[in-house]
Write a protein that holds these residues in place. Structure first.
Motif, short mmCIF file in Angstrom:
data_model
loop_
_atom_site.label_atom_id
_atom_site.label_comp_id
_atom_site.label_asym_id
_atom_site.label_seq_id
_atom_site.Cartn_x
_atom_site.Cartn_y
_atom_site.Cartn_z
N THR A 38 -25.75 60.30 4.76
CA THR A 38 -25.32 59.07 5.94
C THR A 38 -25.40 57.83 5.19
N GLU A 39 -24.23 57.17 5.36
CA GLU A 39 -24.19 55.90 4.78
C GLU A 39 -23.64 55.05 5.67
N MET A 40 -24.09 53.36 5.53
CA MET A 40 -23.28 52.53 6.36
C MET A 40 -23.04 51.46 5.22
N PHE A 41 -21.52 51.13 5.58
CA PHE A 41 -21.00 49.97 4.62
C PHE A 41 -21.13 48.69 5.19
N ARG A 42 -20.86 47.70 4.44
CA ARG A 42 -20.98 46.44 4.66
C ARG A 42 -20.18 45.87 5.97
N VAL B 245 -19.45 54.05 8.96
CA VAL B 245 -20.50 54.91 8.96
C VAL B 245 -19.76 56.03 8.23
N LEU B 246 -20.22 56.67 7.04
CA LEU B 246 -19.91 57.76 6.43
C LEU B 246 -20.78 59.05 6.68
N VAL B 247 -20.44 60.14 7.07
CA VAL B 247 -21.16 61.15 7.06
C VAL B 247 -20.18 62.41 6.28
N LYS C 7 -32.72 56.64 14.43
CA LYS C 7 -33.06 55.48 14.05
C LYS C 7 -31.78 54.68 14.11
N PRO C 8 -31.92 53.45 14.40
CA PRO C 8 -30.65 52.66 14.33
C PRO C 8 -30.18 52.33 13.03
N LEU C 9 -28.90 52.44 12.60
CA LEU C 9 -28.47 51.98 11.13
C LEU C 9 -28.15 50.53 10.76
N GLU C 10 -28.13 50.00 9.79
CA GLU C 10 -27.65 48.70 9.63
C GLU C 10 -27.16 48.89 8.06
N PRO C 11 -26.07 47.69 7.84
CA PRO C 11 -25.31 47.75 6.55
C PRO C 11 -26.44 47.92 5.28
N GLY C 12 -25.83 48.84 4.35
CA GLY C 12 -26.52 49.08 3.26
C GLY C 12 -27.40 50.17 3.14
N PHE D 259 -14.79 73.39 -14.96
CA PHE D 259 -16.35 72.96 -14.53
C PHE D 259 -16.04 72.62 -13.13
N ILE D 260 -16.93 73.16 -12.04
CA ILE D 260 -17.25 72.51 -10.89
C ILE D 260 -18.54 71.70 -10.57
N GLU D 261 -18.47 70.57 -10.01
CA GLU D 261 -19.49 69.78 -9.90
C GLU D 261 -20.04 69.73 -8.35
N LYS D 262 -19.01 69.60 -7.46
CA LYS D 262 -19.42 69.53 -6.04
C LYS D 262 -18.33 69.88 -4.98
N TRP D 263 -18.64 70.53 -3.85
CA TRP D 263 -17.66 70.48 -2.86
C TRP D 263 -18.04 69.46 -1.41
N ILE D 264 -17.18 68.86 -0.76
CA ILE D 264 -17.67 68.24 0.18
C ILE D 264 -16.87 68.62 1.66
N ASN D 265 -17.29 68.94 2.63
CA ASN D 265 -17.05 69.07 3.62
C ASN D 265 -17.31 68.19 4.97
N GLU D 266 -16.24 68.15 5.97
CA GLU D 266 -16.62 67.19 7.13
C GLU D 266 -17.05 65.51 6.75
N ASN D 267 -16.28 65.02 5.74
CA ASN D 267 -16.30 63.86 5.33
C ASN D 267 -15.57 62.75 6.10
N TYR D 268 -16.32 62.10 7.11
CA TYR D 268 -15.72 61.30 7.74
C TYR D 268 -16.09 59.62 7.83
N LYS D 269 -15.28 58.80 7.77
CA LYS D 269 -15.81 57.37 7.64
C LYS D 269 -15.31 57.00 9.26
N ILE D 270 -16.40 56.63 10.06
CA ILE D 270 -16.13 56.45 11.48
C ILE D 270 -16.45 54.63 11.52
N LEU D 271 -15.47 54.28 12.70
CA LEU D 271 -15.38 52.84 12.88
C LEU D 271 -16.41 52.58 13.78
#
Length: 697
Positions: A238-242, A246-248, A187-192, A151-163
């Motif tokens: 798009t996600e920003m961690f604590r 940033v993860l895209v 918009k500007p991003l902030e943690p969370g 069973f396949i659920e998802k594929w992900i490409n271009e997954n980068y966590k940027i400093l």
């Protein structure tokens, strides 16, 4: 019935000018067994590496660039039987040249994953196109080499966590999805922070957008997106961690318990990563140029689309013909060229006959109104929501099968209009739409169409079709059909696409000659939406919408400085009580302001000229700045609540002297040389400067 041709996709590629192969320096290895050495591609300012686990590392040779990531990262992932698989043992690399219109180099990297009887083969295709340095595309094929189905659920490409690099804010982001909140596109991003950025329907009325995410720090911009020539139902989260990283990425989610059969192959989309310096403008422009090179054809600009606009919407849906006609002399007097008949003329959405309470003479009254508009030397545009039809409307009585049907068998509803979605690829919808275009432009003699409604940006899958995805993927063809029909009837017709508040689908941009800020919630939205359109469709007219929607209801400067067409929905005194229209009454004081701006607009016509979007970073540079080039002069627009200090005039020609003029207030600000492009200024809200080349210092 399916439309047979992709109207908005060219049959032939553009003739691209080849760049020197020296721009593409490559080191690679081939036919290796379990090699520990990475594949390394130097393309423009992007260094792209793949290691023995088929993980990726990005670095850049741009001057002053700090690290993007600390080490290799699994940029492609696949979830099989509730297990996320990221590591594939490298088996082979093959490299070849790509010739033709889109020349470059291609690498096919093979890897294998085995665990507990599960065996997957991964084929990673990487392409570096000669004409697009700094951008690498990838497409992944996964083969189920196991002896059993999974069973396949998802594929992900271009997954980068940027400093992050200690900036404040740590990152800005452009995200091309649409939502009912009608939020800012950048918009500007902030943690969370987290945003899914789904490209399908995000609410009953909202969906689609631009399939690109672009995040940037002051030193570098990293964009990811996909290059499909049709809309795709994928995510660009798009996600920003604590810790402010940033993860895209780009992901495709499959339906519940989707079987991946033994020996079958699953392919991802062709996705890309692109690196530039500055804000999102260059990466969006690069994306659009590549999409056009692959076959998307953007229509040519129309001169009439740059002319200023008055809209009857100030009187609301309960307008009278008398109110519209009585406003026309002032429209002409102010130097405005278009008059728009807005929502309220019709019996219902989908029943486009004139409403008898406003037009007791029926269609003859509409024709007389158009004659009045033309009699003042103005052009006439009519409002229309082509994909909506009310329950009980004439359209649905005659063609009940036009509706989009959901998976549960119910019609897809548009909550804003209390109407049903029409399915864009059904023959009944197409013929009905062609008849309405003919009615508006041929029989009633309007000169343009204002297509309106957030629901136009995307549609849901239609389960009454053999292939439900035919509806969302065929929507761009529907709009090109409208454009082609309208321009056949009136070769200079203006086709405005106004998907109220949404981030407009890139695919729909191909078939309109007037974009619009589309119900902006602020002047900031007018400006950054303008920068977005000028990156993606730079020659198309961009209309700033009614000035009454801007800050304080009078911020013409935001439209003017970004190079947008000016518009208004002012009203004049009426014989009836109308609380809505009284808010937009053109008082004597307001008329002086309106007259000055429309006169200045017609004098300068900056909306037709070249927008230099790479000169200033809209996020980090203060004050906010935009530049337009015309006949050797540079027109600067600066924005801030209040500013007192130095500003830098970027983009001046080398070894050239300039005279600086505040052309709104007609004040000379002094003279500068391009070698020292700084000047001290003080302003509130905006400052418009023309820098004229001058050999006499």
């Amino acid at each position: 019935m399916k439309m047979q041709s992709k109207y908005y996709i060219r049959k032939k590629f553009l003739n691209l000018t080849l760049v020197l192969f020296a721009m593409l320096a490559i080191t690679a290895f081939a036919n290796s067994e379990e090699s520990e050495e990475p594949l390394k591609i130097n393309h423009g300012n992007l260094v792209f590496e793949v290691n023995a686990n088929l993980h990726t590392r990005l670095t850049s040779t741009l001057p002053g660039t700090k690290p993007i990531m600390l080490d290799y990262q699994p940029s492609e992932k696949i979830i099989i039987d509730n297990m996320m698989i990221t590591d594939f043992a490298l088996k082979d690399v093959k490299e070849k040249a790509l010739k033709g219109e889109l020349s470059g180099r291609e690498w096919m990297v093979k890897g294998v994953f085995t665990k507990n009887g599960l065996k997957l083969e991964k084929y990673l295709k990487l392409i570096a196109y000669d004409d697009f340095p700094g951008l690498i595309t990838r497409e992944v094929q996964y083969v189920n080499a196991s002896n059993e189905d999974v069973f396949i659920e998802k594929w992900i490409n271009e997954n980068y966590k940027i400093l992050p690099q200690g900036d404040e804010p740590p990152f800005w982001a452009f995200q091309g999805s649409s939502s009912s909140s009608r939020s800012d596109w950048i918009k500007p991003l902030e943690p969370g922070y987290y945003q899914k950025n789904y490209m399908g329907m995000n609410d009953t009325d909202y969906g689609g957008g631009i399939p690109v995410t672009s995040v940037w720090r002051p030193d570098i911009n990293i964009a990811v997106g996909h290059l499909s020539l049709t809309p795709e139902l994928i995510n660009l989260p798009t996600e920003m961690f604590r810790d402010s990283k940033v993860l895209v990425g780009i992901s495709k989610e499959f339906g519940e318990r989707t079987v991946f059969k033994t020996k079958d192959t699953i392919s991802t989309l062709e996705t890309f990563v692109s690196i530039t310096k500055g804000d999102y403008y260059d990466n969006l422009a690069r994306y659009s140029k590549l999409m056009q090179a692959k076959g998307i054809e953007i229509v040519e600009p129309e001169a009439a689309a740059f002319e200023p606009i008055w809209c009857a919407w100030g009187y609301g849906r309960e307008f009278t013909m008398e109110e519209v006609v009585n406003t026309l002399p002032k429209v002409k007097d102010l130097g405005i060229d278009w008059a728009v008949l807005d929502d309220g003329f019709q019996v219902a959405e989908g029943d486009w006959r004139p409403a008898s309470n406003r037009f007791p003479e029926g269609e003859d009254a509409i024709k007389k109104l158009v004659e009045k508009i033309h009699g003042y030397g103005l052009k006439a545009k009519i409002w229309w929501t082509p994909l909506a039809a009310d329950p009980g409307s004439q359209a649905l009585e005659q063609h009940p099968n036009m509706k989009i049907i959901q998976e549960n068998g119910a019609p897809q509803f548009i909550t804003w209009w209390n109407a049903y979605y029409l399915s864009p690829t059904k023959e009944e919808t197409i013929e009905h739409t062609k008849n309405i275009v003919d009615l508006f432009l041929n029989e009633w003699d309007f000169d343009g169409l204002k297509m309106d409604g957030q629901h136009m940006n995307a549609v849901a899958p239609d389960y009454s079709l053999q292939n439900p995805l035919e509806a969302p993927q065929g929507l761009p063809d529907f709009f090109h059909m409208i454009y082609a029909e309208a321009r056949q009837i009136k070769p200079n017709a203006v086709i405005e696409n106004c998907p109220c508040g949404t981030c407009m689908s890139y695919y729909n941009m191909a078939s309109m000659n007037q974009a619009v800020s589309s119900d902006p919630l602020s002047s900031w939205q007018i400006r950054h939406k303008g920068k977005t359109y000028k990156a993606l469709v730079p020659k198309t007219a961009y209309y700033g919408d009614h000035v009454e929607l801007s800050d304080n209801g009078n911020d013409f400067a935001s439209s003017f400085g970004i190079g947008a067409v000016l518009g208004t929905k002012f009203t004049v005194p009426s014989s009836r009580e109308n609380e809505e229209s009284s808010k937009f009454l053109l008082t004597e004081e307001k008329e002086k302001i309106w007259r000055k701006w429309f006169s200045l607009y017609n004098e300068k016509m900056l909306s037709k000229e070249e927008y230099l979007g790479s000169l200033y970073d809209i996020g980090y540079d203060k004050p906010e700045a935009h530049v337009i080039k015309k006949n050797g002069s540079l027109y600067y627009a600066f924005y801030a609540d209040s500013w007192n200090g130095k500003i830098e005039l970027r983009g001046l020609a080398e070894n050239t002297k300039y005279v600086l003029i505040n052309y709104f207030d007609n004040i000379e600000l002094g003279r500068i040389q391009s070698s020292n492009p700084f000047v001290d200024v003080s302003f509130k809200k905006f400052l418009l400067i023309e820098a004229q080349p001058s050999g006499d210092f």
